[in-house]
Design a protein around this motif. Structure first.
Motif, short mmCIF file in Angstrom:
data_model
loop_
_atom_site.label_atom_id
_atom_site.label_comp_id
_atom_site.label_asym_id
_atom_site.label_seq_id
_atom_site.Cartn_x
_atom_site.Cartn_y
_atom_site.Cartn_z
N TYR B 25 0.83 -1.19 0.00
CA TYR B 25 0.00 0.00 0.00
C TYR B 25 0.87 1.25 0.00
CZ TYR B 25 0.95 -0.18 5.03
OH TYR B 25 1.57 -0.24 6.24
N THR B 26 0.29 2.35 -0.41
CA THR B 26 1.05 3.60 -0.53
C THR B 26 0.29 4.74 0.11
OG1 THR B 26 0.01 4.14 -2.65
CG2 THR B 26 2.06 2.88 -2.73
N ASN B 27 1.02 5.79 0.39
CA ASN B 27 0.47 7.09 0.75
C ASN B 27 -0.32 7.13 2.05
OD1 ASN B 27 1.59 7.99 -1.59
ND2 ASN B 27 -0.31 7.93 -2.74
N TYR B 28 -0.14 6.15 2.88
CA TYR B 28 -0.88 6.18 4.13
C TYR B 28 -0.27 5.19 5.11
CZ TYR B 28 -4.86 6.30 7.35
OH TYR B 28 -5.66 6.45 8.45
N SER B 29 -0.47 5.41 6.35
CA SER B 29 -0.03 4.48 7.38
C SER B 29 -1.26 4.04 8.17
CB SER B 29 0.98 5.17 8.31
OG SER B 29 2.15 5.53 7.60
N PRO B 30 -1.92 3.00 7.71
CA PRO B 30 -3.16 2.57 8.37
C PRO B 30 -2.90 1.97 9.74
CG PRO B 30 -2.51 0.98 6.71
CD PRO B 30 -1.57 2.15 6.58
N ALA B 31 -3.88 2.12 10.58
CA ALA B 31 -3.77 1.56 11.92
C ALA B 31 -3.99 0.05 11.92
CB ALA B 31 -4.77 2.23 12.86
N TYR B 32 -4.62 -0.46 10.87
CA TYR B 32 -4.87 -1.90 10.80
C TYR B 32 -5.13 -2.29 9.36
CZ TYR B 32 -9.71 -0.37 10.68
OH TYR B 32 -10.88 0.25 10.35
N LYS B 63 -1.54 -17.09 8.61
CA LYS B 63 -0.66 -16.16 9.30
C LYS B 63 -0.55 -14.88 8.49
CE LYS B 63 3.94 -16.26 9.29
NZ LYS B 63 5.35 -16.66 9.56
N VAL B 64 -0.67 -13.77 9.17
CA VAL B 64 -0.55 -12.47 8.53
C VAL B 64 0.56 -11.69 9.21
CG1 VAL B 64 -1.69 -10.25 8.12
CG2 VAL B 64 -2.96 -12.36 7.83
N THR B 65 1.37 -11.02 8.41
CA THR B 65 2.37 -10.11 8.95
C THR B 65 2.08 -8.71 8.44
OG1 THR B 65 3.90 -10.48 7.12
CG2 THR B 65 4.12 -11.92 9.04
N PHE B 66 2.56 -7.73 9.18
CA PHE B 66 2.27 -6.33 8.87
C PHE B 66 3.54 -5.53 9.10
CE2 PHE B 66 0.12 -2.77 7.78
CZ PHE B 66 -0.78 -2.17 8.65
N ASP B 67 4.15 -5.06 8.02
CA ASP B 67 5.39 -4.28 8.13
C ASP B 67 5.08 -2.85 7.72
OD1 ASP B 67 7.89 -3.03 7.71
OD2 ASP B 67 8.83 -4.98 7.36
N THR B 68 4.91 -1.99 8.71
CA THR B 68 4.51 -0.61 8.42
C THR B 68 5.65 0.20 7.82
OG1 THR B 68 5.01 -0.02 10.71
CG2 THR B 68 2.73 -0.59 10.19
N THR B 69 6.89 -0.28 7.97
CA THR B 69 8.03 0.41 7.35
C THR B 69 8.04 0.13 5.86
OG1 THR B 69 9.32 0.25 9.38
CG2 THR B 69 10.53 0.65 7.34
N LEU B 70 7.86 -1.12 5.48
CA LEU B 70 7.79 -1.51 4.07
C LEU B 70 6.44 -1.21 3.45
CD1 LEU B 70 9.61 -4.98 4.10
CD2 LEU B 70 10.53 -2.76 3.37
N LYS B 71 5.45 -0.89 4.29
CA LYS B 71 4.07 -0.70 3.83
C LYS B 71 3.60 -1.97 3.10
CE LYS B 71 4.25 4.35 3.48
NZ LYS B 71 3.41 4.56 4.68
N GLN B 72 3.73 -3.06 3.81
CA GLN B 72 3.42 -4.35 3.19
C GLN B 72 2.84 -5.32 4.22
OE1 GLN B 72 6.66 -7.37 2.15
NE2 GLN B 72 6.07 -6.68 0.12
N SER B 73 1.89 -6.13 3.74
CA SER B 73 1.38 -7.24 4.54
C SER B 73 1.55 -8.52 3.73
CB SER B 73 -0.10 -7.02 4.87
OG SER B 73 -0.63 -8.15 5.55
N LEU B 74 1.96 -9.56 4.42
CA LEU B 74 2.05 -10.88 3.80
C LEU B 74 1.01 -11.80 4.44
CD1 LEU B 74 5.93 -11.38 3.66
CD2 LEU B 74 4.41 -10.53 1.87
N PHE B 75 0.37 -12.60 3.60
CA PHE B 75 -0.67 -13.52 4.04
C PHE B 75 -0.20 -14.93 3.67
CE2 PHE B 75 -4.95 -14.74 5.09
CZ PHE B 75 -5.29 -15.75 4.21
N HIS B 76 -0.06 -15.78 4.69
CA HIS B 76 0.45 -17.13 4.49
C HIS B 76 -0.63 -18.15 4.80
CE1 HIS B 76 4.60 -15.46 4.57
NE2 HIS B 76 4.14 -14.70 5.52
N ILE B 77 -0.73 -19.18 3.97
CA ILE B 77 -1.55 -20.34 4.25
C ILE B 77 -0.61 -21.53 4.28
CG2 ILE B 77 -3.51 -21.77 3.57
CD1 ILE B 77 -4.54 -19.47 1.90
N THR B 78 -0.46 -22.14 5.44
CA THR B 78 0.41 -23.30 5.54
C THR B 78 -0.39 -24.58 5.26
OG1 THR B 78 -0.01 -23.47 7.91
CG2 THR B 78 1.90 -22.17 7.23
N ALA B 79 0.34 -25.62 4.85
CA ALA B 79 -0.29 -26.91 4.54
C ALA B 79 -1.53 -26.70 3.67
CB ALA B 79 -0.65 -27.64 5.84
N SER B 80 -1.33 -26.01 2.57
CA SER B 80 -2.47 -25.61 1.73
C SER B 80 -3.24 -26.81 1.20
CB SER B 80 -1.98 -24.74 0.59
OG SER B 80 -1.05 -25.45 -0.19
#
Lengths: 116, 113
Positions: B25-32, B63-80
């Protein structure tokens, strides 16, 4: 538990005809209500949202309108449909916002509209 | 203007592997940030919400990660599993008021046997 209903499920309308899509929510009070449109292969576009009866915010200028005549009823309308109005219309609700949220949105089953 | 980017190309993985989907995401720092799943012809269904002060959130195989410095979230599904095949959407509240979400266009995941 809360449930959200939308009807009709599918609609085929000629260009220039009127439109009325209805959404109702059960099991909650003072919900925030939303109308989205999703074109084929595209993301969700927020059309309207409402935080209370008679309070409607429009996100995208177009020939559509929305009304909220009752707390848990949200209606999407058009006087004259365009070809570009075809799409998948989704109604959603979220709990009344508490000082900045966050609030999850719960979606209805959707209405697939085809304008010919 | 605010922008949310998700991989537009479908992600194909083999059953049992871990699927990783990206939301930038760009141009903002969302709280969630929220993740939803959408099956064909259905409305999106909420999966997970992560706040800016939570680096990671888990729910069963998700599993979800949230990196506000990179402005990125990763969404993982294990044992798909093949049943995980769907389109996954991330969503942000750019207003900060908790009323409105902006959704990404989603990434389609296909889990093959």
């Amino acid at each position: 538990s809360q449930t959200i209903h939308q009807w009709p499920a599918t609609l085929v309308q000629p260009v220039g005809s009127p439109l009325s899509l209805e959404c109702t929510v059960e099991g909650t009070s003072n919900p925030n209500l939303y109308w989205y449109r999703q074109a084929a292969g595209r993301g969700l576009q927020l059309l309207f949202y409402s935080i209370g009866i008679g309070q409607i915010s429009s996100e995208v200028p177009q020939n559509l309108s929305a009304s909220r005549p009752q707390d848990r009823q949200f209606i999407l309308s058009s006087k004259k449909l365009l070809l570009s109005d075809s799409g998948f219309y989704l109604c959603a609700w979220s709990p009344e916002s508490r000082a900045g949220g966050p609030e999850t949105q719960y979606f209805g089953p959707g209405t697939r509209l085809l304008v010919l | 203007s605010q922008k949310i980017e998700q991989n537009s190309e479908a992600l194909n993985i083999q059953e049992g592997k871990t699927a990783t989907l990206t939301c930038n995401y760009t141009n903002y720092s969302p709280a969630y940030l929220q993740w939803y799943r959408q099956d064909p012809g259905r409305g999106p269904v909420f999966l997970l919400l992560i706040r800016e002060n939570e680096k990671e959130k888990r729910k069963e195989r998700l599993k979800v990660t949230f990196d506000t410095t990179l402005k990125q979230s990763l969404f993982h599904i294990t044992a798909s599993q093949p049943a995980d095949s769907a389109t996954y959407l991330c969503a942000l509240d750019y207003t900060g008021g908790g009323n409105k979400l902006t959704f990404g266009t989603g990434t389609q995941l296909k889990v093959e046997l």
